[in-house]
Design an enzyme around this catalytic site. Structure first.
Site, PDB file in Angstrom:
ATOM      1  N   CYS A  46       7.929  -1.627  -8.762  1.00  0.00           N
ATOM      2  CA  CYS A  46       7.913  -2.932  -9.431  1.00  0.00           C
ATOM      3  C   CYS A  46       9.108  -3.035 -10.369  1.00  0.00           C
ATOM      4  CB  CYS A  46       6.611  -3.141 -10.210  1.00  0.00           C
ATOM      5  SG  CYS A  46       5.237  -3.605  -9.148  1.00  0.00           S
TER       6      CYS A  46
ATOM      7  N   CYS B 181      -4.065   0.936  -4.544  1.00  0.00           N
ATOM      8  CA  CYS B 181      -3.015   1.898  -4.853  1.00  0.00           C
ATOM      9  C   CYS B 181      -1.983   1.133  -5.678  1.00  0.00           C
ATOM     10  CB  CYS B 181      -2.409   2.461  -3.575  1.00  0.00           C
ATOM     11  SG  CYS B 181      -2.150   1.228  -2.279  1.00  0.00           S
TER      12      CYS B 181
ATOM     13  N   CYS C 256       0.874  -1.169   0.000  1.00  0.00           N
ATOM     14  CA  CYS C 256       0.000   0.000   0.000  1.00  0.00           C
ATOM     15  C   CYS C 256       0.916   1.225   0.000  1.00  0.00           C
ATOM     16  CB  CYS C 256      -0.866  -0.052   1.260  1.00  0.00           C
ATOM     17  SG  CYS C 256      -2.376   0.882   1.154  1.00  0.00           S
TER      18      CYS C 256
END
Length: 145
Positions: A100, A94, A15
């Site tokens: 990533c 979110c 998050c």
């Protein structure tokens, strides 16, 4: 880095602030991992892209209402290595796109949950209960694989 065996499935709950939804999901996942006897098979990670200073008090209270104590939790930052080592990255409404890693081969799911911050207790409890349901379903799916 995880200290789990190589055949361990890692699930990350992410998050922005790591102060509400992802903390609840992580706590439910810890409980579910124990219930299903999957300690050596599932590793858990939680973190935020911009962690808060503390877990939201309303979230601590909502979890306490059902007997789960998260008063000692501190939001933490999630990093590229955390996600690279995860087979599942679960975001809470979110995005973790800014952390990533390129070439990451895991599965990303967004649960699109309302933020419990500054919500009344009944709303926080509803969000908590939905997270509990989703964590249970995720564990059933992962355990079946």
């Amino acid at each position: 880095m995880t200290d789990e065996p190589a055949d361990t499935t890692t699930i990350a709950f992410v998050c922005v602030q790591n102060a509400g939804r992802s903390q609840m999901a992580y706590a439910f996942a810890q409980r579910e991992r124990e219930r299903q006897g999957l300690r050596g098979e599932i590793a858990l990670v939680t973190g935020g892209t911009r962690p808060a200073d503390q877990v939201h008090p309303a979230v601590v209270d909502a979890m306490d209402d059902i007997g789960i104590d998260i008063t000692d939790r501190t939001p933490r930052e999630v990093g590229v290595d955390d996600l690279r080592e995860s087979e599942y990255v679960i975001t809470m409404g979110c995005s973790a796109a800014d952390v990533c890693p390129a070439g990451w081969g895991g599965e990303s799911r967004d649960w699109d949950l309302d933020d419990p911050d500054d919500q009344p207790p009944a709303t926080v409890a509803r969000i908590r209960d939905e997270i509990e349901r989703r964590v249970g379903a995720l564990f059933d799916e992962v355990a079946a694989d």
